[in-house]
Write a protein that holds these residues in place. Structure first.
Motif, PDB file in Angstrom:
ATOM      1  N   SER A   1      -5.664  -0.752   6.616  1.00 30.10           N
ATOM      2  CA  SER A   1      -5.579  -2.068   7.260  1.00 30.10           C
ATOM      3  C   SER A   1      -6.146  -3.165   6.370  1.00 30.10           C
ATOM      4  O   SER A   1      -5.643  -4.296   6.361  1.00 30.10           O
ATOM      5  CB  SER A   1      -6.314  -2.047   8.600  1.00 30.10           C
ATOM      6  OG  SER A   1      -7.702  -1.834   8.426  1.00 30.10           O
ATOM      7  N   VAL A   2      -7.193  -2.835   5.590  1.00 27.83           N
ATOM      8  CA  VAL A   2      -7.764  -3.820   4.661  1.00 27.83           C
ATOM      9  C   VAL A   2      -6.747  -4.181   3.582  1.00 27.83           C
ATOM     10  O   VAL A   2      -6.543  -5.353   3.255  1.00 27.83           O
ATOM     11  CB  VAL A   2      -9.061  -3.274   4.026  1.00 27.83           C
ATOM     12  CG1 VAL A   2      -9.520  -4.191   2.888  1.00 27.83           C
ATOM     13  CG2 VAL A   2     -10.159  -3.159   5.071  1.00 27.83           C
ATOM     14  N   LEU A   3      -6.074  -3.149   3.015  1.00 29.45           N
ATOM     15  CA  LEU A   3      -5.063  -3.399   1.992  1.00 29.45           C
ATOM     16  C   LEU A   3      -3.871  -4.151   2.580  1.00 29.45           C
ATOM     17  O   LEU A   3      -3.292  -5.030   1.920  1.00 29.45           O
ATOM     18  CB  LEU A   3      -4.603  -2.082   1.368  1.00 29.45           C
ATOM     19  CG  LEU A   3      -5.657  -1.329   0.537  1.00 29.45           C
ATOM     20  CD1 LEU A   3      -5.086  -0.017   0.020  1.00 29.45           C
ATOM     21  CD2 LEU A   3      -6.139  -2.188  -0.625  1.00 29.45           C
ATOM     22  N   ALA A   4      -3.501  -3.809   3.810  1.00 28.69           N
ATOM     23  CA  ALA A   4      -2.413  -4.528   4.473  1.00 28.69           C
ATOM     24  C   ALA A   4      -2.778  -5.994   4.672  1.00 28.69           C
ATOM     25  O   ALA A   4      -1.921  -6.882   4.571  1.00 28.69           O
ATOM     26  CB  ALA A   4      -2.097  -3.875   5.808  1.00 28.69           C
TER      27      ALA A   4
ATOM     28  N   GLY B   1       3.846  -2.523  -0.737  1.00 27.07           N
ATOM     29  CA  GLY B   1       4.722  -2.173   0.376  1.00 27.07           C
ATOM     30  C   GLY B   1       5.000  -0.699   0.548  1.00 27.07           C
ATOM     31  O   GLY B   1       5.547  -0.282   1.569  1.00 27.07           O
ATOM     32  N   GLY B   2       4.659   0.128  -0.432  1.00 23.19           N
ATOM     33  CA  GLY B   2       4.812   1.579  -0.290  1.00 23.19           C
ATOM     34  C   GLY B   2       6.240   2.059  -0.176  1.00 23.19           C
ATOM     35  O   GLY B   2       6.504   3.075   0.471  1.00 23.19           O
ATOM     36  N   ALA B   3       7.186   1.353  -0.811  1.00 27.41           N
ATOM     37  CA  ALA B   3       8.577   1.824  -0.824  1.00 27.41           C
ATOM     38  C   ALA B   3       8.654   3.130  -1.613  1.00 27.41           C
ATOM     39  O   ALA B   3       7.805   3.408  -2.462  1.00 27.41           O
ATOM     40  CB  ALA B   3       9.478   0.771  -1.447  1.00 27.41           C
ATOM     41  N   PRO B   4       9.676   3.973  -1.344  1.00 26.95           N
ATOM     42  CA  PRO B   4       9.780   5.258  -2.052  1.00 26.95           C
ATOM     43  C   PRO B   4       9.729   5.118  -3.571  1.00 26.95           C
ATOM     44  O   PRO B   4       9.088   5.928  -4.247  1.00 26.95           O
ATOM     45  CB  PRO B   4      11.132   5.798  -1.582  1.00 26.95           C
ATOM     46  CG  PRO B   4      11.307   5.235  -0.219  1.00 26.95           C
ATOM     47  CD  PRO B   4      10.700   3.868  -0.285  1.00 26.95           C
ATOM     48  N   SER B   5      10.397   4.095  -4.131  1.00 27.26           N
ATOM     49  CA  SER B   5      10.391   3.919  -5.587  1.00 27.26           C
ATOM     50  C   SER B   5       8.992   3.621  -6.101  1.00 27.26           C
ATOM     51  O   SER B   5       8.600   4.075  -7.181  1.00 27.26           O
ATOM     52  CB  SER B   5      11.344   2.786  -5.985  1.00 27.26           C
ATOM     53  OG  SER B   5      10.964   1.563  -5.388  1.00 27.26           O
TER      54      SER B   5
ATOM     55  N   TRP C   1      -1.003  -0.287  15.583  1.00 27.11           N
ATOM     56  CA  TRP C   1       0.072  -0.750  14.709  1.00 27.11           C
ATOM     57  C   TRP C   1      -0.161  -0.340  13.262  1.00 27.11           C
ATOM     58  O   TRP C   1      -1.280  -0.389  12.755  1.00 27.11           O
ATOM     59  CB  TRP C   1       0.183  -2.276  14.769  1.00 27.11           C
ATOM     60  CG  TRP C   1       0.862  -2.781  16.009  1.00 27.11           C
ATOM     61  CD1 TRP C   1       0.263  -3.213  17.151  1.00 27.11           C
ATOM     62  CD2 TRP C   1       2.270  -2.875  16.228  1.00 27.11           C
ATOM     63  NE1 TRP C   1       1.206  -3.582  18.070  1.00 27.11           N
ATOM     64  CE2 TRP C   1       2.449  -3.388  17.527  1.00 27.11           C
ATOM     65  CE3 TRP C   1       3.387  -2.592  15.460  1.00 27.11           C
ATOM     66  CZ2 TRP C   1       3.702  -3.616  18.070  1.00 27.11           C
ATOM     67  CZ3 TRP C   1       4.639  -2.810  15.992  1.00 27.11           C
ATOM     68  CH2 TRP C   1       4.793  -3.322  17.281  1.00 27.11           C
ATOM     69  N   THR C   2       0.927   0.060  12.593  1.00 29.85           N
ATOM     70  CA  THR C   2       0.901   0.272  11.151  1.00 29.85           C
ATOM     71  C   THR C   2       1.247  -1.056  10.475  1.00 29.85           C
ATOM     72  O   THR C   2       1.416  -2.080  11.145  1.00 29.85           O
ATOM     73  CB  THR C   2       1.906   1.350  10.725  1.00 29.85           C
ATOM     74  OG1 THR C   2       3.240   0.857  10.929  1.00 29.85           O
ATOM     75  CG2 THR C   2       1.715   2.626  11.548  1.00 29.85           C
ATOM     76  N   SER C   3       1.397  -1.041   9.154  1.00 22.84           N
ATOM     77  CA  SER C   3       1.739  -2.275   8.430  1.00 22.84           C
ATOM     78  C   SER C   3       3.235  -2.551   8.446  1.00 22.84           C
ATOM     79  O   SER C   3       3.683  -3.612   7.998  1.00 22.84           O
ATOM     80  CB  SER C   3       1.257  -2.175   6.977  1.00 22.84           C
ATOM     81  OG  SER C   3       1.862  -1.071   6.332  1.00 22.84           O
ATOM     82  N   ASP C   4       4.014  -1.603   8.954  1.00 27.88           N
ATOM     83  CA  ASP C   4       5.475  -1.706   8.911  1.00 27.88           C
ATOM     84  C   ASP C   4       5.997  -2.330  10.205  1.00 27.88           C
ATOM     85  O   ASP C   4       6.482  -1.644  11.099  1.00 27.88           O
ATOM     86  CB  ASP C   4       6.075  -0.305   8.696  1.00 27.88           C
ATOM     87  CG  ASP C   4       7.544  -0.367   8.316  1.00 27.88           C
ATOM     88  OD1 ASP C   4       8.075  -1.478   8.193  1.00 27.88           O
ATOM     89  OD2 ASP C   4       8.153   0.710   8.161  1.00 27.88           O
ATOM     90  N   TYR C   5       5.895  -3.654  10.307  1.00 27.64           N
ATOM     91  CA  TYR C   5       6.410  -4.363  11.478  1.00 27.64           C
ATOM     92  C   TYR C   5       6.872  -5.752  11.045  1.00 27.64           C
ATOM     93  O   TYR C   5       6.543  -6.230   9.963  1.00 27.64           O
ATOM     94  CB  TYR C   5       5.350  -4.470  12.577  1.00 27.64           C
ATOM     95  CG  TYR C   5       4.262  -5.482  12.312  1.00 27.64           C
ATOM     96  CD1 TYR C   5       4.388  -6.800  12.741  1.00 27.64           C
ATOM     97  CD2 TYR C   5       3.109  -5.131  11.616  1.00 27.64           C
ATOM     98  CE1 TYR C   5       3.395  -7.742  12.489  1.00 27.64           C
ATOM     99  CE2 TYR C   5       2.116  -6.061  11.356  1.00 27.64           C
ATOM    100  CZ  TYR C   5       2.258  -7.362  11.797  1.00 27.64           C
ATOM    101  OH  TYR C   5       1.286  -8.286  11.537  1.00 27.64           O
TER     102      TYR C   5
ATOM    103  N   THR D   1      -1.252 -13.839  12.381  1.00 29.62           N
ATOM    104  CA  THR D   1      -2.310 -12.847  12.561  1.00 29.62           C
ATOM    105  C   THR D   1      -1.774 -11.472  12.214  1.00 29.62           C
ATOM    106  O   THR D   1      -0.768 -11.030  12.773  1.00 29.62           O
ATOM    107  CB  THR D   1      -2.816 -12.836  14.026  1.00 29.62           C
ATOM    108  OG1 THR D   1      -3.238 -14.153  14.384  1.00 29.62           O
ATOM    109  CG2 THR D   1      -3.978 -11.867  14.182  1.00 29.62           C
ATOM    110  N   LEU D   2      -2.413 -10.800  11.276  1.00 27.09           N
ATOM    111  CA  LEU D   2      -2.006  -9.444  10.925  1.00 27.09           C
ATOM    112  C   LEU D   2      -2.514  -8.485  11.991  1.00 27.09           C
ATOM    113  O   LEU D   2      -3.713  -8.457  12.285  1.00 27.09           O
ATOM    114  CB  LEU D   2      -2.578  -9.049   9.566  1.00 27.09           C
ATOM    115  CG  LEU D   2      -2.197  -7.659   9.076  1.00 27.09           C
ATOM    116  CD1 LEU D   2      -0.727  -7.617   8.683  1.00 27.09           C
ATOM    117  CD2 LEU D   2      -3.068  -7.233   7.904  1.00 27.09           C
ATOM    118  N   ILE D   3      -1.628  -7.695  12.588  1.00 26.04           N
ATOM    119  CA  ILE D   3      -2.045  -6.784  13.660  1.00 26.04           C
ATOM    120  C   ILE D   3      -2.103  -5.329  13.202  1.00 26.04           C
ATOM    121  O   ILE D   3      -2.272  -4.429  14.021  1.00 26.04           O
ATOM    122  CB  ILE D   3      -1.131  -6.917  14.895  1.00 26.04           C
ATOM    123  CG1 ILE D   3       0.320  -6.560  14.545  1.00 26.04           C
ATOM    124  CG2 ILE D   3      -1.223  -8.308  15.493  1.00 26.04           C
ATOM    125  CD1 ILE D   3       1.223  -6.491  15.766  1.00 26.04           C
TER     126      ILE D   3
END
Length: 699
Positions: free
Chosen positions: A112-115, A209-213, A15-19, A56-58
């Motif tokens: 994953s640590v930053l997430a 969150g890594g949005a484009p902006s 899993w990525t952080s985008d869920y 729980t962060l996955i």
């Protein structure tokens, strides 16, 4: 072009952080062990399991999975959200539905640590901030918009300040400045402060969150600071170009993301309009910054959203500095204080929360004022190009102070965009793909009148609370409204509610909230039914007259005549009291029958007989149920085209095989919205043509 290799029956997913979790479904992006990106969905089996995944962060968790790769559902119509295009923009191969999975390992990476830090911040805000401030804090500080209220979100859209409810380049710049100045104040040298900022800034970009902006702002600042650290000068526009190229090379699909397009275009508008902003009073400069930015992105906004906030040109003058220099710093301060002293934080909340509530009430008041939006519909590509050219010319004229010419250059393309949707000679009857429901839009030539027959809807089944979606699917808001706005339809002359079943009327309130209506026609005796109450409340609020209509009502616009053939009395008893609409334009004749069943069809045969013979177009009754479209009715009408409005894989099996066979055995053409998507019938000069969704997309 080579096809991607098929997925094995069992494989690994990380899993990525985008869920996110919505109701009973966990969904988001994950990568296979070969590096492919998939959009993964998993149905949670119990409330206990949901509670586990909520807490729980996955991100970084690797599962052994079994399931199947499925194709995304096609968009309901040309102007609806396309999940397939969304997957392309995210660089994902497709949708993978998990049937079973087993946790294999938890991978600790920098990402994953930053997430995890972001996840902890999210939970911290939820437990320490007052409920009314959670959405704002999560949006501005970590780029999460899960708690944003739908009503408030729409208010921000109408005022054209949605961009303020997210982390923008200005927010990143402000945080950089605060952090940098803070380092200097504690005695750290400039060179060391710059190095620390170079390290910390990408970290913040990920946590935010890594949005484009955010990525754009972080990349530009990083490039410029690194060059200056080396003693080299780089112009901002060069750094912007390098960040753009790098972004696209790393993630090619991002170029299709609306946020990416708007972010770079708005930034470019500010960079290249520096001459216009020079030697101006601060108030004039604030207005020009908003004006130039809005001006350059307006063709793109119309192309994607079909409307533009007129008030944004003035509102942003107040709200941009308010959010950037008051609300954002206040949220940063409140977050810091919650870690230091909760009693002090509660005291600050007691002061700040009423002020913020007052501001929200003011926003809701101003968004309710009329004439907030310009809704000309989706312009064609060539009109978008002309609009962009006119904007560039107008910016040059602004630099040279030819203000009168600026107005002319901007006004002519805008008028073309505004009136283009009305320049057609055909009558258009569109059967919208609203799933298991009915919605038909009738447009007369040159937009002399627009009628909507039903609005679709969803039958809400009783569910356990933990299974309920955070954002329920709304046919009116998510299907009908985008279609009307995409076509540039700002006013519906008559909304015809054939009868008060949820799949015909449940979406009406949502449509009425967004589209102005002159009057509403309903079948007699239906106003007291539960399904009508939301519509009646909204109609009363907007002072839209609601009229009971029955057989005998008729009117004519130009060469097109409309006539109600049913109901025949004022007692509402169900489907057979549906309003039946007959349309005639020259030799073209259409019959829209609502949910009429066998008794109603026999009544029509008895009363109108051969007047209904050899019909051109029939909207079959009750979605093609076997209780409708009886043999005598089909034999009498023998329609050249019959449309069934039914949902994909619906549990009622509409249209029923027996009914479809009745038309097929007579060699009568049929179309079904669940198969063909939205269906448009155009009538002009005694001729008519039919287009399905594929034809409309190509068009």
């Amino acid at each position: 072009m080579t096809e991607p290799s098929p997925l094995p029956s069992t494989f690994q997913l990380t899993w990525t952080s985008d869920y996110k979790i919505n109701g009973q479904r966990l969904s988001g992006f994950a990568r296979t062990d070969t590096g492919e990106k998939l959009y993964v969905t998993y149905t949670l089996s119990s409330e206990h399991e949901k509670h586990f995944y909520e807490n729980t962060l996955i991100t970084g968790f690797t599962y052994i999975v079994q399931g199947e790769l499925v194709a995304p559902n096609p968009p309901a119509h040309t102007y609806a959200f396309s999940f397939e295009k969304y997957l392309v923009s995210k660089g994902a191969r497709g949708i993978f539905e998990v049937k079973s999975w087993t946790l294999m390992s938890e991978n600790k990476t920098i990402g994953s640590v930053l997430a995890n830090y972001r996840f902890l911040l999210k939970k911290h805000i939820e437990t320490t901030f007052p409920p009314s401030l959670i959405a704002e804090a999560q949006s501005l500080l970590i780029g999460l918009r899960d708690h944003v209220d739908d009503e408030l979100q729409r208010a921000y859209q109408k005022l054209g300040i949605t961009h303020l409810f997210a982390i923008s380049g200005l927010h990143v710049a402000l945080i950089c400045w605060l952090f940098y100045e803070g380092l200097l104040r504690v005695g750290i040298r400039k060179e060391m402060a710059t190095i620390i900022l170079l390290i910390i800034l990408p970290t913040y970009g990920v946590v935010a969150g890594g949005a484009p902006s955010v990525i754009r702002a972080v990349a530009v600042v990083e490039i410029i600071m690194f060059m200056r650290l080396k003693g080299w000068y780089m112009a901002v526009e060069d750094a912007l170009a390098i960040s753009f190229i790098g972004f696209v090379l790393l993630e090619p699909g991002v170029i299709f993301q609306i946020g990416f397009q708007l972010s770079y275009l708005a930034t470019a508008s500010l960079i290249y309009s520096s001459v216009i902003l020079q030697n101006r009073h601060w108030l004039t400069k604030t207005f020009l910054i908003t004006f130039v930015c809005q001006l350059l992105v307006y063709p793109l906004l119309l192309y994607h959203f079909y409307e533009l906030s007129i008030s944004s040109f003035l509102v942003n003058i107040v709200f941009v500095p308010l959010f950037s220099f008051v609300i954002l710093p206040m949220n940063i301060l409140l977050l810091i204080v919650t870690f230091v002293s909760m009693p002090l934080a509660k005291l600050l909340f007691q002061i700040y929360e009423p002020l913020r509530t007052w501001l929200t009430e003011a926003i809701l008041f101003f968004q309710a004022l009329p004439l907030q939006l310009w809704s000309p519909g989706k312009p064609t590509i060539w009109l978008v190009c002309i609009a962009f050219i006119s904007v560039l010319i107008s910016l040059y004229l602004l630099e040279t102070k030819h203000y009168f010419k600026v107005g002319i250059v901007l006004l002519v393309p805008a008028l073309c965009i505004h009136f283009a949707p009305m320049l057609y000679k055909e009558t258009k009857i569109t059967f919208l793909n609203v799933g298991q429901g009915d919605c038909t839009i009738i447009e007369l030539p040159f937009r002399r009148a627009v009628y909507a027959v039903d609005t679709g809807g969803v039958l809400r089944l009783r569910q356990e609370p933990w299974k309920l979606s955070n954002s329920p699917y709304e046919v009116g808001r998510q299907v009908v409204v985008p279609f009307l706005k995409g076509k540039g339809i700002r006013v519906v002359d008559i909304l015809i509610v054939t009868h008060p079943d949820a799949d015909h009327v449940e979406g009406a309130e949502e449509v009425l909230e967004e589209i102005r209506m002159r009057e509403i026609h309903v079948t007699p005796g239906s106003l007291n039914t539960p399904a009508m109450q939301d519509l009646l409340a909204e109609a009363t609020k907007q002072k839209v007259p609601v009229k009971e209509k029955m057989e005998g009502t008729s009117w004519q616009v130009g060469s097109t005549r409309f006539h109600y053939l049913s109901p025949h009395d004022t007692l509402y008893e169900g489907n057979n009291d549906s309003i039946v609409l007959f349309i005639q334009q020259g030799s073209f004749r259409a019959l829209l029958t609502g949910d009429l069943e066998e008794p109603g069809e026999r009544q029509l045969i008895k009363l109108y007989g051969h007047q209904l013979a050899n019909m051109t177009l029939l909207k079959a009754g009750h979605h093609g149920s076997k209780t409708s479209s009886i043999e005598p009715f089909v034999e009498l009408l023998r329609p050249a085209l019959t449309v069934f409005s039914a949902g994909r894989n619906n549990r009622y099996h509409h249209p029923h095989d027996i009914v479809v066979e009745r038309f097929r055995m007579r060699q009568l053409a049929t179309k079904t919205t669940s198969i063909d998507g939205t269906i448009e019938v155009s009538v002009h000069g005694g001729k008519w043509i039919v287009r399905t969704e594929k034809d409309l997309v190509r068009k």
